[in-house]
Enzyme design. Structure first.
Site, short mmCIF file in Angstrom:
data_model
loop_
_atom_site.label_atom_id
_atom_site.label_comp_id
_atom_site.label_asym_id
_atom_site.label_seq_id
_atom_site.Cartn_x
_atom_site.Cartn_y
_atom_site.Cartn_z
CE LYS A 46 0.94 1.39 4.37
NZ LYS A 46 1.73 2.52 4.72
CB VAL B 21 11.91 -5.98 4.55
CG1 VAL B 21 11.62 -6.21 6.03
CG2 VAL B 21 11.62 -7.25 3.77
CB ALA B 22 11.77 -2.22 7.60
CG ASP C 191 -0.72 -0.25 8.15
OD1 ASP C 191 -1.53 0.63 8.52
OD2 ASP C 191 0.47 -0.01 7.89
P1 ATP Z 1 4.19 -0.50 7.79
O1 ATP Z 1 4.10 0.26 6.49
O2 ATP Z 1 2.92 -1.30 8.11
O3 ATP Z 1 4.71 0.29 8.94
P2 ATP Z 1 6.63 -1.60 6.85
O4 ATP Z 1 6.42 -1.76 5.38
O5 ATP Z 1 7.34 -0.37 7.26
O6 ATP Z 1 5.24 -1.69 7.56
P3 ATP Z 1 7.38 -4.37 7.07
O7 ATP Z 1 7.94 -4.66 5.73
O8 ATP Z 1 6.04 -4.92 7.36
O9 ATP Z 1 7.41 -2.82 7.40
O10 ATP Z 1 8.47 -4.91 8.12
C1 ATP Z 1 8.67 -4.41 9.40
C2 ATP Z 1 9.34 -5.48 10.26
O11 ATP Z 1 8.40 -6.52 10.48
C3 ATP Z 1 10.53 -6.14 9.58
O12 ATP Z 1 11.71 -5.53 9.99
C4 ATP Z 1 10.45 -7.60 10.01
O13 ATP Z 1 11.33 -7.89 11.05
C5 ATP Z 1 9.05 -7.78 10.55
N1 ATP Z 1 8.20 -8.73 9.77
C6 ATP Z 1 7.35 -9.59 10.29
N2 ATP Z 1 6.71 -10.29 9.34
C7 ATP Z 1 7.18 -9.86 8.16
C8 ATP Z 1 6.89 -10.23 6.82
N3 ATP Z 1 5.99 -11.18 6.50
N4 ATP Z 1 7.52 -9.54 5.85
C9 ATP Z 1 8.41 -8.57 6.16
N5 ATP Z 1 8.73 -8.21 7.42
C10 ATP Z 1 8.12 -8.84 8.43
#
Ligand code: ATP
Length: 289
Positions: free
Chosen positions: A10, A95-96, A136
């Site tokens: 998203k 990720v993150a 989310d």
């Molecule tokens: P948001 O936009 O909801 O704040 P994000 O995109 O910033 O999320 P994610 O990619 O969801 O962040 O990852 C945040 C942390 O969650 C990662 O550092 C990881 O350790 C943990 N995590 C748990 N499950 C997952 C998954 N399925 N995929 C990626 N990271 C995950």
């Protein structure tokens, strides 16, 4: 038996934080939309009473810290499921990154297990469960475009935005969502016009959408990580119609109408940033198969 579920990322076209609540969460008001950048979540039924996570991405936990694991465990406990599942997550979403990748994997797991384990829950019921995993997750259960309030789990569906390209660039910095919220000084911020964004989307007013994009967290992350500001500047310079950081960052997205300009911005950014994507918004909501 095996089920494949798409888990799209998203972006926030508008993100406002209203106040900090007594329960420690922040009250938010934001417009979110799913984009065609997705992880692949493959669910394989196991006869053994076990939840297994397989992921070849070193940043993704393969135990109960994984949000997809938590989604499976929640359904298992609530509905007394005696079967197991092996969940293979193939990441495409950085990720993150502020793109809700983990939340979307959890939401895809809820939708897929609903079928694999024959639970017959509605999307509304799955979204309500999703809120127990993360703010989310409810939105990600539905997908499409929505106004999200509360701590992000109260979802009102809105029309899909008009067609355009979304170019994403993820700088290599690590952003801590907790730190960003911690440094947010709500007395001294400019709040984005979230209602105006909803109206502009309703009117299919592309220029209005571009003028109204806003994220109250952006200034905080830009101060902590000047690299994010640099990517924003580059994207503007290459000609994006609007540029904004998604969530708490660090991913920056640009909106652009014309195919040729999209290509120019995409090529230009690849010189500065490893992770660059050009995708479209998905617009429509998920359905249960
Ligand atoms: P948001 O936009 O909801 O704040 P994000 O995109 O910033 O999320 P994610 O990619 O969801 O962040 O990852 C945040 C942390 O969650 C990662 O550092 C990881 O350790 C943990 N995590 C748990 N499950 C997952 C998954 N399925 N995929 C990626 N990271 C995950």
């Amino acid at each position: 038996m095996k089920i494949l579920v798409k888990a799209p990322a998203k972006i926030n076209l508008s993100l406002d934080v209203l106040h900090k609540r007594d329960d420690g969460f922040h009250e938010v008001k934001m417009v979110m939309t799913t984009i065609d950048l997705a992880d692949r979540v493959e669910l394989t039924l196991l006869d053994a009473d076990q939840i297994k996570i397989v992921s070849h991405n070193r940043f993704v936990p393969d135990d109960n810290r994984n949000l997809a694991y938590q989604a499976a465990m929640l359904l298992k406990n609530k509905y007394n499921v005696k079967k197991g599942v092996s969940i293979t997550i193939t990441k495409t979403i950085p990720v993150a990154a502020g793109l809700a990748g983990g939340s979307s994997d959890a939401a895809a797991t809820l939708r897929g297990l609903n079928k694999l384990w024959g639970l017959n829950l509605t999307l509304d019921e799955l979204a309500e469960l999703g809120a127990e995993i993360g703010s989310d997750v409810s939105f990600c259960v539905y997908g499409g475009t929505a106004l999200a309030t509360g701590r992000g789990e109260k979802i009102q569906h809105i029309d899909p935005p008009p067609h355009c390209w979304v170019i994403l660039a993820k700088p290599t910095v690590g952003v801590s969502t907790g730190e960003v919220y911690g440094q947010l000084d709500l007395a001294n911020v400019e709040h984005p016009d979230v209602n105006g964004m909803v109206q502009a989307i309703h009117n299919k007013d592309y220029n209005g959408i571009c003028q109204l994009v806003g994220n109250v967290l952006e200034d905080v992350t830009l101060k902590l990580h000047p690299e994010v500001a640099q990517i924003k500047e580059q994207m503007k310079k290459f000609g994006a119609d609007a540029v904004l950081m998604s969530g708490s960052g660090p991913t920056v997205f640009g909106l652009v109408h014309h195919d040729s300009r999209m290509q120019r911005i995409y090529n230009g950014l690849r010189g500065f940033c490893d992770q660059v994507f050009a995708v479209q918004m998905l617009g429509e909501q998920n359905r249960l198969d």
